[in-house]
Write an enzyme that holds these catalytic residues in place. Structure first.
Site, PDB file in Angstrom:
ATOM      1  N   ASP A   1       0.853  -1.000  -0.011  1.00 31.28           N
ATOM      2  CA  ASP A   1      -0.040   0.017   0.183  1.00 31.28           C
ATOM      3  C   ASP A   1       1.090   1.330   0.057  1.00 31.28           C
ATOM      4  OD1 ASP A   1      -2.705  -0.533  -0.082  1.00 31.28           O
ATOM      5  OD2 ASP A   1      -3.173  -0.740   1.804  1.00 31.28           O
TER       6      ASP A   1
ATOM      7  N   ASP B   1       0.031   4.100   1.598  1.00 32.20           N
ATOM      8  CA  ASP B   1      -0.214   5.107   2.916  1.00 32.20           C
ATOM      9  C   ASP B   1       0.116   4.080   4.324  1.00 32.20           C
ATOM     10  OD1 ASP B   1      -2.183   3.112   2.452  1.00 32.20           O
ATOM     11  OD2 ASP B   1      -3.874   4.466   3.615  1.00 32.20           O
TER      12      ASP B   1
ATOM     13  N   ASP C   1      -8.099  -8.610  -2.432  1.00 39.84           N
ATOM     14  CA  ASP C   1      -7.110  -9.220  -1.717  1.00 39.84           C
ATOM     15  C   ASP C   1      -7.430 -10.672  -1.340  1.00 39.84           C
ATOM     16  OD1 ASP C   1      -8.452  -8.187   0.265  1.00 39.84           O
ATOM     17  OD2 ASP C   1      -6.777  -7.048   1.074  1.00 39.84           O
TER      18      ASP C   1
END
Length: 658
Positions: free
Chosen positions: A288, A290, A400
């Site tokens: 990711d 962030d 995912d």
């Protein structure tokens, strides 16, 4: 390294199978020039960065609380334990999760190696699956003038069900320096390079991740390619402060690809595509944007994957970015009967290592079996991606979980590896169950269930769906219920439009929400008139019903209340201000209006009761769930038939380049 006997103790490798004890260990003083190749290092002992807050130290060191007895961290690989102190490396990042290496890899013995200078003692311990602690071996250190290299060999034989290995340091009246400690193996593991992929709409965060990847040469040595998929509509990664400096360190390993915003699934699908088409790397790691990265997690996932007996998905844990010592996600499963994710059996959530150490928390020592790992950080051997294809075009949410379930059906489990982790914002601090992401949650959950659940889940979906609709309607979250209905209707339309809707779904969803007051966020409750209710009355309403009879009665009262016309005063002026954690249906269901904070405290919405909208949305929900139950068998067949095409390289190639 050579096999030796230390104090009459036979070397482990020769006698492990003949031992009557499950613990087989030995130690020695190693030659100074006996260097361990990087390919044989499983797990480096690491220390906090200079710019890390002090509260992260318990993830690396279990040390006394008094400042005078705390260690002096001189680098990421060296630490000095003060005189007359005891310090344990039984910590999240420095203990070796031996049971995972025993179960999934070819490694059957580990060698703890370190360089020491000073006086004191090193003791090696292990834990059992139930958290009991066993002392394995120890050795005094008397090297005040020159550094000495020590080795401790530990068999992984007794770690089938759980357990970690670590070492403690005791000092005399002299400090003891420890350098370059690592858990290693003497086995020849294959050399494999990792391609790292980051998908982003937040360029500043992506640059921070790139800087972290470049801060340690050892990490760059195992990284063959870094692909950043920039999907931001405005500022680009290449134009972000700090990018040029990071790019200079990463060199020609870094590639930035700019494309339209196709969500997390589209961004990571592009990473998979580039990995297969344009690299010769043997592994790919998704990150990711962030997040805050512990760079050694890359090394650990790479080493674990290189040592695997058979290919598996290697996931990493999530630590709480706002409370850095808290382990937020240890392992997760998809409950295919309830069609929802949850913590894996035995997994701890929101555990604070700053309060309770690894040594003192028995629940952390059993090996956890999950069925998927979030893509905040997750690695895949090339064989898995080549065999099962790319992600589904879901934009965001459930991509995912679906991918790991698909891998499992092909014989590839998912392992969430302790000690490999990133810091990420926990989902408990997000509104993603009620904001625009609510659409993707519902639609993609239905797709996952149709593809992978072996159960007849129609009753579950009907019960949960109608209950959820009522709960949100009682809470005056009309935009959320509207998005849920659109999600069901788009699922009912079948799989044919998933690719076509990928670049447009987000805009459509956001546009639909604009007409509902619960989706209109202002910075503060001060933007609205002061509430009319007595705070004591509001406090009484906050008590949740527990008894099923009381719950049913409160729900009936809320239903009757929401079918009546609200008072004009309540439409103009909120009755109460409600914090995010207090915004429950049993409170809001008794009101005509309220201002409600969002989960991260950055804004407030003025929710108003509307009987007409309530009736329309409830009727729409009933009709959609009736269709869902009736058409479920047909939809399962349609989505399963379409899966190979939806996950094919060619279909995604057309989306990327068409």
């Amino acid at each position: 390294m050579t096999e030796q006997q230390v104090g009459g103790t036979p070397a482990v490798a020769e006698h492990a199978q003949d031992s009557k004890l499950s613990d087989v260990t030995s130690s020695r003083v190693a030659p100074k020039n006996d260097e361990v190749p990087a390919s044989q290092i499983l797990w480096r002992i690491i220390l906090p960065r200079e710019d890390d807050p002090l509260d992260v130290r318990p993830l690396y060191l279990d040390e006394p609380e008094t400042a005078a007895n705390r260690c002096l961290v001189t680098s990421r690989r060296s630490v000095t334990v003060p005189a007359s102190a005891k310090v344990s490396f039984s910590t999240y990042f420095n203990a070796l999760p031996a049971s995972y290496w025993k179960r999934w890899t070819t490694v059957n013995e580990t060698v703890l190696r370190m360089t020491v200078k000073g006086a004191g003692r090193i003791d090696v311990y292990r834990s059992k699956a139930n958290g009991d602690i066993v002392h394995l071996q120890g050795r005094p250190v008397r090297s005040t003038k020159a550094a000495t290299t020590l080795e401790f060999r530990v068999s992984l034989q007794p770690f089938e069900d759980g357990g970690w290995i670590w070492f403690d340091v005791f000092t005399d009246d002299t400090a003891l320096e420890i350098r370059d400690a690592a858990w290693t193996t003497e086995q020849e593991l294959p050399t494999q390079r990792t391609a790292v992929g980051i998908t982003t709409i937040r360029p500043a965060d992506a640059v921070i991740a790139l800087q972290a990847l470049g801060e340690d040469p050892a990490v760059l040595d195992v990284v063959g390619k870094i692909v950043v998929v920039d999907q931001g509509p405005n500022q680009k990664v290449k134009d972000t402060p700090g990018f040029d400096k990071a790019a200079k360190v990463l060199g020609d390993k870094l590639e930035v690809i700019e494309q339209a915003n196709l969500g997390g699934s589209g961004g990571f699908a592009r990473v998979f595509y580039e990995f297969l088409e344009n690299t010769n790397c043997e592994q790919v790691m998704l990150l990711d944007d962030d997040v805050r990265l512990e760079p050694d997690s890359v090394l650990r996932a790479n080493a674990f994957t290189r040592a695997l007996i058979n290919p598996v998905v290697v996931g990493s844990h999530m630590m709480n970015l706002q409370a850095r010592t808290r382990l937020h996600s240890m392992g997760e499963v998809v409950d295919l009967k309830e069609c929802f994710w949850r913590a894996a059996p035995g997994a701890m959530t929101d555990h604070d290592f700053g309060t309770d150490s690894l040594r003192d928390t028995k629940e952390l020592h059993a090996r956890i079996h999950g069925t998927y790992n979030g893509w905040w950080m997750c690695s895949f051997p090339r064989q898995i991606v080549e065999e099962i294809g790319l992600p589904l075009p879901l934009f965001i949410k459930w991509d995912d979980a679906e991918y790991s379930l698909r891998a499992l059906e092909h014989g590839y489990p998912t392992v969430s590896l302790p000690g490999s982790a990133i810091w990420h914002m926990p989902w408990t601090d997000k509104d993603d169950a009620t904001d625009w992401t609510a659409y993707f949650h519902v639609r993609n959950r239905l797709i996952m269930a149709a593809l992978h659940s072996p159960y007849d889940v129609r009753g579950t979906l009907l019960k949960q769906g109608l209950k959820s609709s009522l709960r949100h309607l009682f809470s005056m979250e009309y935009s959320t219920v509207m998005l849920h209905q659109k999600a069901i209707e788009d699922f009912l339309a079948g799989p044919d439009k998933l690719f076509a809707n990928l670049p447009t779904a987000l805009g459509e969803v956001r546009e639909l929400r604009k007409g509902y007051t619960d989706a209109q966020i202002l910075p503060s409750a001060g933007e609205f008139p002061a509430p009319t209710f007595d705070p004591v009355k509001a406090e009484r309403l906050l008590k949740p019903p527990v008894n099923p009879v009381v719950i049913a009665a409160r729900a009936a009262l809320s239903l009757a209340h929401h079918l009546q016309e609200p008072s004009q005063e309540a439409l103009d002026r909120p009755q109460i201000n409600v914090p995010a954690q207090g915004a429950r249906w049993f409170l809001l269901g008794a009101l005509d209006s309220a201002t409600v904070s969002n989960a991260d405290g950055s804004g407030v919405a003025f929710r108003r009761r509307d009987p007409k909208v309530f009736r329309q949305l409830m009727a729409r929900a009933a009709a959609n769930h009736r269709r869902l139950v009736q058409e479920w068998p047909r939809l399962k067949r349609a989505y399963r038939k379409a899966l190979p095409e939806l996950t094919s390289r060619d279909a995604w190639k057309q989306t990327f380049h068409g």
